[in-house]
Scaffold this active site. Structure first.
Site, PDB file in Angstrom:
ATOM      1  N   GLU A 294       0.825  -1.206   0.000  1.00  0.00           N
ATOM      2  CA  GLU A 294       0.000   0.000   0.000  1.00  0.00           C
ATOM      3  C   GLU A 294       0.861   1.259   0.000  1.00  0.00           C
ATOM      4  O   GLU A 294       1.841   1.339   0.738  1.00  0.00           O
ATOM      5  CB  GLU A 294      -0.873  -0.043   1.272  1.00  0.00           C
ATOM      6  CG  GLU A 294      -2.106   0.798   1.220  1.00  0.00           C
ATOM      7  CD  GLU A 294      -3.020   0.531   2.426  1.00  0.00           C
ATOM      8  OE1 GLU A 294      -3.777  -0.461   2.408  1.00  0.00           O
ATOM      9  OE2 GLU A 294      -2.956   1.318   3.394  1.00  0.00           O
TER      10      GLU A 294
ATOM     11  N   HIS B 269      -2.804  -6.281  16.156  1.00  0.00           N
ATOM     12  CA  HIS B 269      -2.064  -6.459  14.896  1.00  0.00           C
ATOM     13  C   HIS B 269      -2.778  -5.864  13.679  1.00  0.00           C
ATOM     14  O   HIS B 269      -2.212  -5.831  12.606  1.00  0.00           O
ATOM     15  CB  HIS B 269      -1.770  -7.935  14.650  1.00  0.00           C
ATOM     16  CG  HIS B 269      -2.829  -8.674  13.893  1.00  0.00           C
ATOM     17  ND1 HIS B 269      -4.140  -8.744  14.306  1.00  0.00           N
ATOM     18  CD2 HIS B 269      -2.778  -9.381  12.738  1.00  0.00           C
ATOM     19  CE1 HIS B 269      -4.837  -9.462  13.448  1.00  0.00           C
ATOM     20  NE2 HIS B 269      -4.045  -9.859  12.486  1.00  0.00           N
ATOM     21  N   GLY B 270      -4.010  -5.425  13.834  1.00  0.00           N
ATOM     22  CA  GLY B 270      -4.719  -4.895  12.666  1.00  0.00           C
ATOM     23  C   GLY B 270      -6.134  -4.547  13.034  1.00  0.00           C
ATOM     24  O   GLY B 270      -6.449  -4.330  14.215  1.00  0.00           O
TER      25      GLY B 270
END
Lengths: 144, 486
Positions: B212, B409-410
Site C-alpha cells: 500500500e 495487529h490490525g
C-alpha cells in the site's frame, strides 16, 4: 442431492459436505475444495491437449477424522507443489484408519483457470464426521 | 455457526474483560480480552471468546490467556490471541498458536515525498508495482534460488537478501530479530515444505496480503515523529506478507505430529487444532527450529518485496531509492512464538510467547531493541483495511507488565468472506474507493470484495482501545492512496 454447502466462519471458509457413503464423502470433499480454490477463465477446447497426471496416495490415521484431513491435505500439497487439479480418484482402500487411492487430474493451466482463493491448510478446528440414515456428513474449516 | 457467544465476560475496567477460570473445567488461568463496550458486541458475534477460554487449557500457561481488541474467530487460537507458557515448567508450544502463515507480518518504509508532489503519479506507481511484484496465489518470483540457497535463506533470513544486494545493513537493524531468529534448523523442515515454498521468494501472496502507498494524515506524538523523520502528508509504503507455502507446510507437518503428543504427554485441550508439546521435548524443539526457518523465510521475503518496491519507484521517478529517502521504519511479525524473558510477580522468567495475530510491543530501553529505538520504544505497525487507516505505534512499559510486551495487529475481521461477497457490490465499492482517492489493483475482483472495508472492524476503534489501555502509544496515522492486493 447437494454435495456441499458453505458454512459461516469469520476469517476462513467452512464446509459441510455430504456423501452417500464414505467414498462419496471423500470425493465430494475433494471436489468442493477445488471448486473453492479455482475458477475457469476461458473454455478449454474440446480437442485440446490437456496434460494428465496420476498420483498414488497412501495415508494412515488414528481415526476417520485424521484420514479425512490427511486426504485433503495431500491433495492440497499435490496442487501447490505439483500443480495437480484432481478430476477423479479411484479408491483402492478406504476405512477408518487408512486411505489408498489413485488420483487422476490435469496440470493446472493458468491460460484456462485461475486461483480465486488460496487455501493454506485443512484444519482440525470443529472438524466433525458422522454417519446418519442418509449417508455420511463432514464439517471442515480451511485456513485461507 | 455464528450464534452470539453466551459465556461470561466480567468487566474489570473500561478496557479489560475477564472470562473467569471457572467458566470451563480445565482452564488453568482466566481469559482477558482487551476491548471497549462497542467492540465487545462484535466480539460476542463469533466463537473467538470460546477460543480464548480454550487456550487457557495449555499446560504451563502464565497469568491469563489474552486477546487483543482485533480478536476474531480463528482455528485453535483466536486471531488476536496472546499466550505465554513457562519453558522450564513443562510449558508447551503450539503450532496452532502461531498459525499456518508463520511470521505473517508488516513492514513500513518512508519516503521523502509529500502527497501533493506525487498525487498525479499514484496510478502509475500502482500499475508499475502491480506488474513488478508477483502477487496472487501460486505466484512465482523473479528472484530465483537454488535448493542450497533456500537452506541458507532459512538460517539467514533477511540478511541473505541484503547479502544478495537486495537492501542495506540498516534494513536489518530495523527488522524484528534483525531479520533472522537464531536456532533455525533447515533439517527440521520437511522436503514437502521446501517443495511448497519453491520459487515463491519475493512474492506477495494472496488474500489479505497487500502493498500500500499511504500518506500520513495525523500526528499523535510529534517528538517521536520528528525523530523518525515523519511529518504530515509524507508518503509511506506498507508491505504485508508472510512465509507462503513453506510456512503453511511447516505448520501442517507439526500439527499432525503434535496431535500424537496430546496422548504421549497427557495433555488435555478441547480443540485438536491446539495440539502442542512441551518446549523441552523432541517434538517441541523440532517445531521451534522449523518455525524459526519459516519465520526467517518470511523476513527474507519481505526484504525482497521491499527491494522490488524500491526498484519500481526508481523506474517511475528515475532517481535512486536513497535520494527518495525510502528507508525502512520497522518490520514486525504478527504470527509467531518467541522465547523471551519477562518479569512475572517480581521474578524474571523464560517464557514462550505465542502471538497469533498480535504484535510484539517492547518498551523503551528493552535490550532486544536497536540503539536507534532504545529511547522511543519498539515501532509497532498496524495495518487497517484498504479504505480506512493504518497506524504507527510504539511499545510501552505497560505492555511489558500486562501483555508480555504485546499489542494488537490490525483491524480484525468482522464479516466472513462469503458474507462480504453476498452483501457488497463491487461496482459501488470501487466507486466509493475512487471518491476517497484510493486506487486499488488486485489479481481478482473477488479479493477486493472479500477484503472490503465493511468486512473489517474500524482500525481506529481497535487502536483507541490499545492506546487507552496503555499497551501501545500512538505515533501517527496513515491513509491509503494506492493498494495492490494479492
Amino acid at each position: 442431492m447437494k454435495t456441499y454447502e458453505i458454512i459461516n466462519h469469520t476469517a476462513d471458509v467452512g464446509l459441510r459436505i455430504y456423501g452417500r457413503n464414505l467414498e462419496g464423502l471423500f470425493l465430494n470433499a475433494a471436489s468442493a475444495m477445488f471448486e473453492i480454490m479455482l475458477e475457469q477463465v476461458k473454455k478449454r477446447p474440446i480437442f485440446g491437449r490437456t496434460e494428465h497426471m496420476r498420483f498414488l496416495l497412501n495415508k494412515q490415521g488414528n481415526n476417520i477424522e485424521e484420514v479425512f484431513v490427511a486426504w485433503l491435505s495431500e491433495l492440497l500439497y499435490l496442487f501447490s507443489a505439483e500443480g495437480l487439479v484432481m478430476e477423479k480418484a479411484n479408491m483402492h482402500k478406504l476405512d477408518l484408519n487408512c486411505i489408498q487411492a489413485e488420483v487422476i487430474g490435469r496440470a493446472f493451466d493458468s491460460d484456462f483457470e485461475r486461483i480465486k482463493t488460496e487455501i493454506k491448510a485443512v484444519t482440525y478446528h470443529e472438524l466433525e464426521i458422522k454417519e446418519d440414515k442418509r449417508g455420511w456428513q463432514a464439517q471442515v474449516i480451511f485456513d485461507i | 455457526m455464528s450464534d452470539i457467544w453466551q459465556g461470561p465476560l466480567e468487566k474489570i475496567d473500561n478496557w479489560h474483560w475477564r472470562i473467569p477460570k471457572s467458566y470451563k473445567s480445565g482452564m488453568r488461568v482466566p481469559g482477558v480480552i482487551f476491548a471497549d463496550e462497542r467492540l465487545l458486541k462484535d466480539i460476542r458475534q463469533d466463537k473467538a471468546p470460546e477460543q480464548v477460554a480454550n487456550v487457557a487449557f495449555l499446560p504451563g500457561i502464565m497469568k491469563y490467556s489474552l486477546a487483543m481488541p482485533d480478536i476474531h474467530w480463528g482455528y485453535g487460537f483466536p486471531i488476536g490471541g496472546v499466550a505465554a507458557t513457562d519453558v522450564k515448567d513443562g510449558g508447551v508450544i503450539s503450532p496452532g498458536g502461531v498459525g499456518f502463515d508463520i511470521n505473517c507480518g508488516v513492514r513500513l518504509l518512508k519516503t521523502n515525498f509529500q502527497y501533493d508532489e506525487i498525487r498525479e503519479k499514484i496510478k502509475d506507481l500502482v500499475y508499475v508495482l502491480f506488474s513488478d511484484i508477483p502477487s496472487g496465489v501460486g505466484s512465482k518470483g523473479e528472484i530465483k534460488v537454488s535448493q542450497k540457497e533456500e537452506r541458507e535463506i532459512l538460517v539467514k533470513g533477511a540478511r541473505w537478501a541484503v547479502q544478495k544486494g537486495y537492501g542495506i545493513e540498516d534494513d536489518l537493524e530495523c527488522t524484528e530479530e534483525y531479520g533472522a531468529m537464531s536456532g533455525a534448523d533447515p533439517y527440521a523442515v520437511s522436503e514437502r515444505a521446501y517443495e511448497r515454498g519453491k520459487a515463491q521468494s519475493g512474492t506477495l501472496g494472496s488474500g489479505n496480503h497487500f502493498l500500500e502507498i499511504q500518506a500520513i494524515d495525523q500526528l499523535y506524538d510529534r517528538q517521536i515523529c520528528e525523530q523518525l523523520g515523519l511529518r504530515l502528508g509524507l508518503i509511506t509504503i506498507m508491505i504485508h506478507s508472510g512465509s507462503r507455502g513453506l510456512g503453511y507446510q511447516v505448520c501442517d507437518d507439526n500439527v499432525k505430529g503434535m496431535i500424537r503428543c496430546l496422548d504421549k504427554y497427557h495433555i488435555n485441550v478441547p480443540d485438536r487444532q491446539l495440539a502442542c508439546a512441551p518446549l523441552e521435548s523432541p517434538e517441541g524443539r523440532q517445531y521451534l527450529a522449523a518455525m524459526k526457518c519459516a519465520a526467517n523465510y518470511a523476513w527474507a521475503n519481505r526484504q525482497c518485496l521491499m527491494h522490488l518496491t524500491r526498484r519500481s519507484f526508481e523506474r517511475v521517478f528515475n532517481e535512486s531509492w536513497q535520494s527518495m529517502g525510502m528507508y525502512l521504519i520497522y518490520d514486525v511479525a504478527h504470527n509467531i512464538a518467541k522465547i523471551e524473558r519477562h518479569i512475572i510477580d517480581g521474578k524474571e522468567m523464560t517464557l514462550c510467547v505465542h502471538r497469533k495475530g498480535a504484535t510484539r510491543a517492547f518498551a523503551p530501553g528493552h535490550p532486544a531493541l536497536p540503539e536507534r529505538y532504545k529511547q522511543i520504544g519498539q515501532p509497532v505497525i498496524i495495518p487497517g483495511d484498504m479504505g480506512r487507516n493504518s497506524y504507527l505505534l510504539v511499545g510501552t512499559q505497560k505492555a511489558m507488565q500486562e501483555t508480555f510486551g504485546s499489542t494488537c495487529h490490525g483491524a480484525g475481521r468482522l464479516k466472513s468472506r462469503s458474507a462480504a461477497l453476498r452483501s457488497i457490490n463491487i461496482n459501488q465499492l470501487m466507486r466509493e474507493l475512487e471518491e476517497r482517492n484510493i486506487f486499488v489493483k488486485a489479481s481478482g475482483r473477488g479479493t477486493i470484495v472479500e477484503e472490503a472495508p465493511a468486512a473489517y472492524k474500524d482500525v481506529n476503534d481497535v487502536v483507541d482501545v490499545v492506546a487507552n489501555a496503555g499497551i501501545a502509544k500512538r505515533v501517527c496515522r496513515m491513509r491509503p492512496l494506492g493498494v495492490i492486493k494479492g
